[in-house]
Design an enzyme around this catalytic site. Structure first.
Site, PDB file in Angstrom:
ATOM      1  N   GLY A 180       0.728  -1.259   0.000  1.00 16.26           N
ATOM      2  CA  GLY A 180       0.000   0.000   0.000  1.00 16.26           C
ATOM      3  C   GLY A 180       0.754   1.304   0.000  1.00 16.26           C
ATOM      4  O   GLY A 180       0.136   2.353  -0.190  1.00 16.26           O
ATOM      5  N   GLU A 227       3.475  -6.823   1.427  1.00 16.66           N
ATOM      6  CA  GLU A 227       3.372  -7.214   0.015  1.00 16.66           C
ATOM      7  C   GLU A 227       3.169  -5.996  -0.866  1.00 16.66           C
ATOM      8  O   GLU A 227       2.083  -5.747  -1.359  1.00 16.66           O
ATOM      9  CB  GLU A 227       2.262  -8.251  -0.173  1.00 16.66           C
ATOM     10  CG  GLU A 227       1.009  -7.911   0.588  1.00 16.66           C
ATOM     11  CD  GLU A 227       0.076  -9.086   0.791  1.00 16.66           C
ATOM     12  OE1 GLU A 227       0.524 -10.232   0.752  1.00 16.66           O
ATOM     13  OE2 GLU A 227      -1.114  -8.815   0.988  1.00 16.66           O
ATOM     14  N   CYS A 274     -13.681   4.241 -28.444  1.00 13.31           N
ATOM     15  CA  CYS A 274     -14.942   4.865 -28.843  1.00 13.31           C
ATOM     16  C   CYS A 274     -15.787   5.245 -27.642  1.00 13.31           C
ATOM     17  O   CYS A 274     -16.888   4.722 -27.464  1.00 13.31           O
ATOM     18  CB  CYS A 274     -15.696   3.928 -29.756  1.00 13.31           C
ATOM     19  SG  CYS A 274     -14.886   3.849 -31.338  1.00 13.31           S
ATOM     20  N   TYR A 299      -0.238  -1.260 -12.328  1.00 11.23           N
ATOM     21  CA  TYR A 299      -1.664  -1.256 -12.649  1.00 11.23           C
ATOM     22  C   TYR A 299      -1.968  -0.607 -13.994  1.00 11.23           C
ATOM     23  O   TYR A 299      -3.013   0.016 -14.163  1.00 11.23           O
ATOM     24  CB  TYR A 299      -2.476  -0.591 -11.516  1.00 11.23           C
ATOM     25  CG  TYR A 299      -2.246  -1.253 -10.180  1.00 11.23           C
ATOM     26  CD1 TYR A 299      -2.705  -2.547  -9.942  1.00 11.23           C
ATOM     27  CD2 TYR A 299      -1.549  -0.616  -9.164  1.00 11.23           C
ATOM     28  CE1 TYR A 299      -2.479  -3.170  -8.724  1.00 11.23           C
ATOM     29  CE2 TYR A 299      -1.309  -1.232  -7.948  1.00 11.23           C
ATOM     30  CZ  TYR A 299      -1.778  -2.509  -7.737  1.00 11.23           C
ATOM     31  OH  TYR A 299      -1.545  -3.134  -6.530  1.00 11.23           O
ATOM     32  N   GLY A 349       3.217  -3.658  -4.117  1.00  8.79           N
ATOM     33  CA  GLY A 349       3.145  -3.812  -5.573  1.00  8.79           C
ATOM     34  C   GLY A 349       3.550  -2.501  -6.234  1.00  8.79           C
ATOM     35  O   GLY A 349       4.599  -2.381  -6.859  1.00  8.79           O
ATOM     36  N   ARG A 350       2.702  -1.502  -6.023  1.00 10.06           N
ATOM     37  CA  ARG A 350       2.904  -0.198  -6.661  1.00 10.06           C
ATOM     38  C   ARG A 350       4.299   0.374  -6.405  1.00 10.06           C
ATOM     39  O   ARG A 350       4.965   0.838  -7.319  1.00 10.06           O
ATOM     40  CB  ARG A 350       1.843   0.774  -6.124  1.00 10.06           C
ATOM     41  CG  ARG A 350       1.738   2.080  -6.895  1.00 10.06           C
ATOM     42  CD  ARG A 350       0.812   3.055  -6.157  1.00 10.06           C
ATOM     43  NE  ARG A 350      -0.454   2.481  -5.799  1.00 10.06           N
ATOM     44  CZ  ARG A 350      -1.554   2.523  -6.560  1.00 10.06           C
ATOM     45  NH1 ARG A 350      -1.530   3.122  -7.718  1.00 10.06           N
ATOM     46  NH2 ARG A 350      -2.683   1.963  -6.148  1.00 10.06           N
TER      47      ARG A 350
END
Ligand code: LLP
Length: 432
Positions: free
Chosen positions: A249, A291, A361, A391, A293-294
């Protein structure tokens, strides 16, 4: 340096990423194009691994949260850097295993694991299941028994902490879909029930409060709540929590105005709080996991596009339309996520304000509104969107039957294809 120290301008004003010319990479690999700075990924992994070692010795492991960006090269890097992996689907697990990532260092997450997913995870010998709910617990216990193994698990509980992040990525408060809430007493019963299942080894607890978290005290507050719960379990039925995973986080900077998080300093503070609380409560210091990620991959990424058209509607708005869009980066339509956008070929004396629009579109296909680009921006120019390592590729789609861009790794002055571009044949590959 612009935003991050892996982004610079060459003397001719063109953009460099990880020391390499962005226009040259665009010419070589085509656009849209995801670039990933391998050294930066490794640096970010080491930032966690080194700080964990300093605080906990061998009694801790950082896991890379593959949901942020999942393809083989990333798992090879994570393995080489000694990280574990958080995976949420057979697809992520298969990707990791096929890259030679060891199954015992995979932690299998997810709130909606099917019977087939559970069977697959046990068969593949994943190290730990992070069990989200009582339904999964029961099914997993049956499956492990059927396969004649004792499966190690962590139990996901919801500590009821508001991380002050966007609603869609807030996962810690009581009424969310993830985990079993502590406040209602359900988490206590969840642990008790799990301990009665002989085919499961209940190694500890997991929680995750949110993503893109900047708040200074969220993880310390989480430690307070989790250690109090650990004490309650110990007092209630003598359960010793051997492992504690407090999720991912930490936020990253998308704009120059975003604040910088000193992650090692934050981890030290969380470690101090954990040591202090466990000592006060007379608890064993658990094996510690996080853990991220970002914060591992976001600033290692950049997306490069080519301008298809520039629309100037006098008195209203200017648009720069590019050859990608919400198919390769859905984060502005989904979360109004901010991004830094740069002209990749040159700097200019005069700038105008444009919306950076995609080719899909629908009018909502905007990568970023109200950005500044040279007033003479025109078809054929290259545009770079920064901090797209997390992401973006992992949330890409084939909407409008657009192929997903390739991922090119930049490493030691060289580059290699980590994921190739999807072709028209790929687009119809699954059609019967
Ligand atoms: N662990 C769990 C259980 C998670 O749910 C997540 C992220 C992480 C770890 C990694 O969190 P990180 O360090 O990356 O913040 N698609 C959204 C983000 C969703 C995050 C979901 N869970 C976005 O584009 O912002």
């Amino acid at each position: 340096m612009i935003l991050s120290d892996n982004i610079q301008r060459a003397p001719d004003g063109s953009l460099c990423f990880a020391g390499q010319s962005v226009p040259e990479l665009a010419a070589r690999y085509g656009t849209p194009l995801y670039l990933m700075d391998e050294e930066r990924i490794r640096h970010n992994c080491r930032m966690y691994a080194d700080t964990f070692r300093e605080c906990f010795g061998q009694n801790a492991l950082p896991l890379y949260a593959g949901k942020a960006a999942s393809f083989r090269a990333i798992y090879r890097i994570a393995r080489e850097e000694g990280m574990g992996v958080d995976a949420v689907s057979p697809g992520e697990i298969h990707t990791a295993l096929s890259a030679g990532f060891p199954a015992e260092k995979i932690f299998f997450h997810g709130d909606g694991k099917t019977d087939a997913d559970i069977r697959y995870g046990v068969e593949q010998g994943v190290g730990y299941f992070i069990v989200d709910n009582p339904d999964e617990l029961k099914q997993l216990a049956e499956e492990a028994e059927r396969q004649g193994v004792v499966q190690k698990v962590l139990l996901r509980v919801t500590p009821g902490i508001d991380p002050h992040t966007y609603k869609a990525i807030n996962t810690g408060t009581v009424d969310v879909k993830f985990g079993v809430p502590m406040e209602t007493g359900q988490a206590y019963a969840f642990v008790q029930d799990a301990l009665c299942l002989p085919s499961l080894s209940v190694c500890g607890l997991h929680c995750h409060v949110g993503s893109e978290v900047f708040d200074e005290t969220v993880f310390e507050d989480t430690i307070d709540v989790m250690t109090a719960f650990m004490a309650e379990l110990y007092r209630g039925f003598g359960y010793v929590t051997e492992m504690l995973n407090v999720g991912g986080g930490y936020g990253v900077r998308y704009l120059d105005t975003d604040k910088h998080i000193d992650i090692p300093a934050r981890i030290r503070s969380v470690a101090d709080r954990l040591k202090q609380r466990t000592e006060e409560l007379g608890l064993k210091l658990p094996f510690f996991l996080m853990e991220p990620g970002r914060s591992i991959v976001a600033d290692a990424g950049m997306t490069v596009y080519t301008v298809s058209s520039v629309k100037r509607i006098p008195g209203y708005k200017y648009y720069v339309v590019i050859d990608g869009g919400m198919t390769d980066n859905p984060r502005y339509p989904l979360y109004q996520a901010p991004y830094t956008v740069l002209h990749a070929d040159r700097e200019a004396q005069f700038y105008a304000v444009y919306d950076l629009a995609g080719r899909c579109c629908e009018s909502g296909d905007i990568i970023q509104p109200a950005i500044k680009l040279p007033i003479d921006t025109r078809r054929g120019d290259h545009i770079a969107v920064c901090t797209t390592g997390a992401y973006n590729y992992s949330m890409a789609s084939n909407y409008n039957r657009l192929g997903r861009p390739p991922v090119v790794m930049l490493s030691e002055g060289d580059s290699y294809l980590a994921v190739r571009r999807e072709t028209l044949d790929d687009i119809v590959a699954l059609d019967t």
